[in-house]
Design a protein around this motif. Structure first.
Motif, PDB file in Angstrom:
ATOM      1  N   GLY A   1       0.814  -1.208   0.000  1.00 42.73           N
ATOM      2  CA  GLY A   1       0.000   0.000   0.000  1.00 42.73           C
ATOM      3  C   GLY A   1       0.847   1.257   0.000  1.00 42.73           C
ATOM      4  O   GLY A   1       0.600   2.198  -0.769  1.00 42.73           O
ATOM      5  N   LEU A   2       1.874   1.286   0.854  1.00 34.42           N
ATOM      6  CA  LEU A   2       2.756   2.447   0.927  1.00 34.42           C
ATOM      7  C   LEU A   2       3.636   2.562  -0.312  1.00 34.42           C
ATOM      8  O   LEU A   2       3.850   3.657  -0.843  1.00 34.42           O
ATOM      9  CB  LEU A   2       3.623   2.351   2.187  1.00 34.42           C
ATOM     10  CG  LEU A   2       2.887   2.524   3.514  1.00 34.42           C
ATOM     11  CD1 LEU A   2       3.728   2.002   4.672  1.00 34.42           C
ATOM     12  CD2 LEU A   2       2.522   3.996   3.745  1.00 34.42           C
ATOM     13  N   THR A   3       4.147   1.441  -0.778  1.00 37.20           N
ATOM     14  CA  THR A   3       5.075   1.445  -1.910  1.00 37.20           C
ATOM     15  C   THR A   3       4.380   1.826  -3.214  1.00 37.20           C
ATOM     16  O   THR A   3       4.895   2.631  -4.000  1.00 37.20           O
ATOM     17  CB  THR A   3       5.721   0.052  -2.065  1.00 37.20           C
ATOM     18  OG1 THR A   3       6.396  -0.280  -0.855  1.00 37.20           O
ATOM     19  CG2 THR A   3       6.714   0.030  -3.215  1.00 37.20           C
ATOM     20  N   ARG A   4       3.204   1.240  -3.456  1.00 34.23           N
ATOM     21  CA  ARG A   4       2.475   1.488  -4.700  1.00 34.23           C
ATOM     22  C   ARG A   4       1.384   2.543  -4.526  1.00 34.23           C
ATOM     23  O   ARG A   4       0.544   2.732  -5.401  1.00 34.23           O
ATOM     24  CB  ARG A   4       1.870   0.185  -5.214  1.00 34.23           C
ATOM     25  CG  ARG A   4       2.888  -0.921  -5.453  1.00 34.23           C
ATOM     26  CD  ARG A   4       3.972  -0.535  -6.448  1.00 34.23           C
ATOM     27  NE  ARG A   4       3.418  -0.311  -7.793  1.00 34.23           N
ATOM     28  CZ  ARG A   4       4.116   0.176  -8.811  1.00 34.23           C
ATOM     29  NH1 ARG A   4       5.394   0.522  -8.630  1.00 34.23           N
ATOM     30  NH2 ARG A   4       3.557   0.334  -9.985  1.00 34.23           N
ATOM     31  N   LYS A   5       1.417   3.251  -3.386  1.00 36.18           N
ATOM     32  CA  LYS A   5       0.536   4.390  -3.101  1.00 36.18           C
ATOM     33  C   LYS A   5      -0.958   4.036  -3.200  1.00 36.18           C
ATOM     34  O   LYS A   5      -1.785   4.863  -3.609  1.00 36.18           O
ATOM     35  CB  LYS A   5       0.867   5.572  -4.017  1.00 36.18           C
ATOM     36  CG  LYS A   5       2.206   6.232  -3.687  1.00 36.18           C
ATOM     37  CD  LYS A   5       2.412   7.483  -4.491  1.00 36.18           C
ATOM     38  CE  LYS A   5       3.720   8.191  -4.109  1.00 36.18           C
ATOM     39  NZ  LYS A   5       3.640   8.864  -2.813  1.00 36.18           N
ATOM     40  N   VAL A   6      -1.295   2.826  -2.821  1.00 34.57           N
ATOM     41  CA  VAL A   6      -2.699   2.427  -2.861  1.00 34.57           C
ATOM     42  C   VAL A   6      -3.543   3.305  -1.940  1.00 34.57           C
ATOM     43  O   VAL A   6      -4.658   3.711  -2.284  1.00 34.57           O
ATOM     44  CB  VAL A   6      -2.844   0.936  -2.482  1.00 34.57           C
ATOM     45  CG1 VAL A   6      -4.313   0.536  -2.441  1.00 34.57           C
ATOM     46  CG2 VAL A   6      -2.087   0.057  -3.472  1.00 34.57           C
ATOM     47  N   HIS A   7      -2.997   3.603  -0.756  1.00 36.72           N
ATOM     48  CA  HIS A   7      -3.751   4.438   0.181  1.00 36.72           C
ATOM     49  C   HIS A   7      -4.006   5.833  -0.395  1.00 36.72           C
ATOM     50  O   HIS A   7      -5.072   6.421  -0.192  1.00 36.72           O
ATOM     51  CB  HIS A   7      -3.016   4.529   1.519  1.00 36.72           C
ATOM     52  CG  HIS A   7      -1.703   5.230   1.481  1.00 36.72           C
ATOM     53  ND1 HIS A   7      -0.698   4.898   0.597  1.00 36.72           N
ATOM     54  CD2 HIS A   7      -1.216   6.278   2.207  1.00 36.72           C
ATOM     55  CE1 HIS A   7       0.341   5.683   0.792  1.00 36.72           C
ATOM     56  NE2 HIS A   7       0.052   6.530   1.750  1.00 36.72           N
ATOM     57  N   THR A   8      -3.039   6.350  -1.136  1.00 31.80           N
ATOM     58  CA  THR A   8      -3.195   7.656  -1.770  1.00 31.80           C
ATOM     59  C   THR A   8      -4.276   7.605  -2.845  1.00 31.80           C
ATOM     60  O   THR A   8      -5.129   8.499  -2.947  1.00 31.80           O
ATOM     61  CB  THR A   8      -1.860   8.101  -2.394  1.00 31.80           C
ATOM     62  OG1 THR A   8      -0.872   8.194  -1.367  1.00 31.80           O
ATOM     63  CG2 THR A   8      -2.002   9.457  -3.078  1.00 31.80           C
ATOM     64  N   TYR A   9      -4.276   6.551  -3.624  1.00 34.98           N
ATOM     65  CA  TYR A   9      -5.248   6.425  -4.700  1.00 34.98           C
ATOM     66  C   TYR A   9      -6.665   6.207  -4.171  1.00 34.98           C
ATOM     67  O   TYR A   9      -7.646   6.625  -4.795  1.00 34.98           O
ATOM     68  CB  TYR A   9      -4.843   5.291  -5.641  1.00 34.98           C
ATOM     69  CG  TYR A   9      -3.555   5.567  -6.400  1.00 34.98           C
ATOM     70  CD1 TYR A   9      -3.186   6.872  -6.729  1.00 34.98           C
ATOM     71  CD2 TYR A   9      -2.719   4.529  -6.783  1.00 34.98           C
ATOM     72  CE1 TYR A   9      -2.012   7.124  -7.415  1.00 34.98           C
ATOM     73  CE2 TYR A   9      -1.549   4.771  -7.474  1.00 34.98           C
ATOM     74  CZ  TYR A   9      -1.180   6.080  -7.790  1.00 34.98           C
ATOM     75  OH  TYR A   9      -0.023   6.327  -8.474  1.00 34.98           O
ATOM     76  N   VAL A  10      -6.792   5.534  -3.021  1.00 35.49           N
ATOM     77  CA  VAL A  10      -8.111   5.381  -2.413  1.00 35.49           C
ATOM     78  C   VAL A  10      -8.676   6.749  -2.028  1.00 35.49           C
ATOM     79  O   VAL A  10      -9.853   7.051  -2.269  1.00 35.49           O
ATOM     80  CB  VAL A  10      -8.050   4.449  -1.185  1.00 35.49           C
ATOM     81  CG1 VAL A  10      -9.354   4.508  -0.386  1.00 35.49           C
ATOM     82  CG2 VAL A  10      -7.778   3.009  -1.618  1.00 35.49           C
ATOM     83  N   LYS A  11      -7.818   7.591  -1.450  1.00 34.84           N
ATOM     84  CA  LYS A  11      -8.257   8.947  -1.100  1.00 34.84           C
ATOM     85  C   LYS A  11      -8.631   9.732  -2.354  1.00 34.84           C
ATOM     86  O   LYS A  11      -9.633  10.460  -2.378  1.00 34.84           O
ATOM     87  CB  LYS A  11      -7.153   9.674  -0.326  1.00 34.84           C
ATOM     88  CG  LYS A  11      -6.887   9.107   1.055  1.00 34.84           C
ATOM     89  CD  LYS A  11      -5.724   9.838   1.722  1.00 34.84           C
ATOM     90  CE  LYS A  11      -5.418   9.240   3.089  1.00 34.84           C
ATOM     91  NZ  LYS A  11      -4.243   9.900   3.739  1.00 34.84           N
TER      92      LYS A  11
END
Length: 320
Positions: A112-122
């Motif tokens: 999640g942190l590496t591929r910015k999944v959390h950022t994309y969810v936001k």
């Protein structure tokens, strides 16, 4: 002669209840979560499967029959270990039950942190299409696993699928499969600068309390991510917040906290480089099955032969 008594403080289902009754016919088995169900039998119970704080005042009293407690959790730091010691009570933990779900969570947080999944969810919630400067990958990076028990070993095994270099830190220093280098805790400061990911899987003990503070964060790479699924108190939380705010490290995935639930005023909630999960990394559909089949039943067989339970017997001197 009245029957011996066993309390099971979880709803384990009729099939497992019947299996335990057949295995221990000399015992009366009381099953249920409610204090009202358990309280009348607490003083007489010889075995408790699933310790609850309410039982402390009910069963740890003069004349108690309590001889063995099987914890429903892996961590035992919140239990009255000194009282157990003084009363000669055996304690076994649920260590090992969590290897699959927690290792999955570790990699969910890392990816999640590496591929910015959390950022994309936001961004999805805001209907925003933005690259967010995503350019990192996990493959062939170095992971430092601080605490190579069952969870750490499963994490190391998965890491090899990503062709990662795996460094381990464990109290014994004994080598483990899929770990390329193993160190003892006194070498921690030598290990941290090598790691792209630092994964903490430690229990809370006198030795691990506050083990990671600003000095440790400064020894990590500025590009490194920290994952903590052990215990919140292993980190000095204020110093972690400072390290994240000042970009001393790149980010963190946190499932455990010094105070839970995490206070709404905590800056961790709003940090773009942090993923917060509510102490759920060990949650799994197979929890009861693994505790009963892999730990309780084998341990009960030993206990019924007047032997100490053999699986996950807690060493009170070590605290785990």
């Amino acid at each position: 002669m009245s029957k011996r008594l066993m309390l099971i403080t979880q709803n384990i289902g009729e099939a497992y209840t019947q299996q335990i009754k057949e295995l221990a016919p000399d015992f009366e088995i009381i099953v249920g979560k409610d204090k009202e169900i358990l309280a009348p039998f607490a003083k007489e119970a010889e075995i408790v499967v699933g310790w609850k704080k309410d039982l402390e005042k009910l069963s740890l009293i003069e004349g108690s029959n309590l001889r063995w407690i099987q914890s429903w959790s892996a961590g035992v730091n919140n239990m009255p270990l000194q009282t157990f010691t003084e009363n000669g009570i055996l304690l076994t933990s649920a260590n090992g039950v969590h290897a699959y779900p927690i290792s999955e969570t570790i990699f969910a947080l890392m990816l999640g942190l590496t591929r910015k999944v959390h950022t994309y969810v936001k961004q999805q919630q805001q209907k925003e299409w933005h690259h967010a400067q995503m350019n990192l990958e996990i493959h062939e990076k170095t992971i430092g696993i601080i605490g190579v028990g069952e969870i750490g070993k499963e994490t190391a095994r998965i890491a090899k699928a990503f062709r990662m270099n795996v460094i381990g830190v464990r109290h014994s220093g004994i080598a483990a499969d899929n770990v390329d280098e193993m160190f003892t805790p006194d070498r921690l400061h030598k290990v941290l600068p090598k790691c792209d990911y630092v994964v903490i899987t430690l229990p809370l003990t006198d030795e691990t309390d506050g083990m990671f503070g600003l000095e440790e964060f400064k020894r990590m790479k500025k590009t490194a991510f920290l994952i903590n699924i052990g215990r919140g108190e292993v980190l000095v939380e204020d110093e972690l917040i400072n390290a994240l705010q000042e970009n001393v490290i790149a980010g963190a995935g946190l499932d455990v906290f010094a105070k839970e639930p995490l206070e709404k005023s905590s800056p961790l909630w709003d940090m773009d480089n942090v993923i917060v999960t509510p102490h759920t990394s060990g949650s799994t559909e197979h929890y009861t099955k693994r505790v009963i089949e892999d730990i309780v039943i084998p341990n009960l067989k030993h206990y019924l032969k007047n032997e100490n339970p053999s699986i996950n017997l807690v060493d009170y001197k070590k605290g785990y």
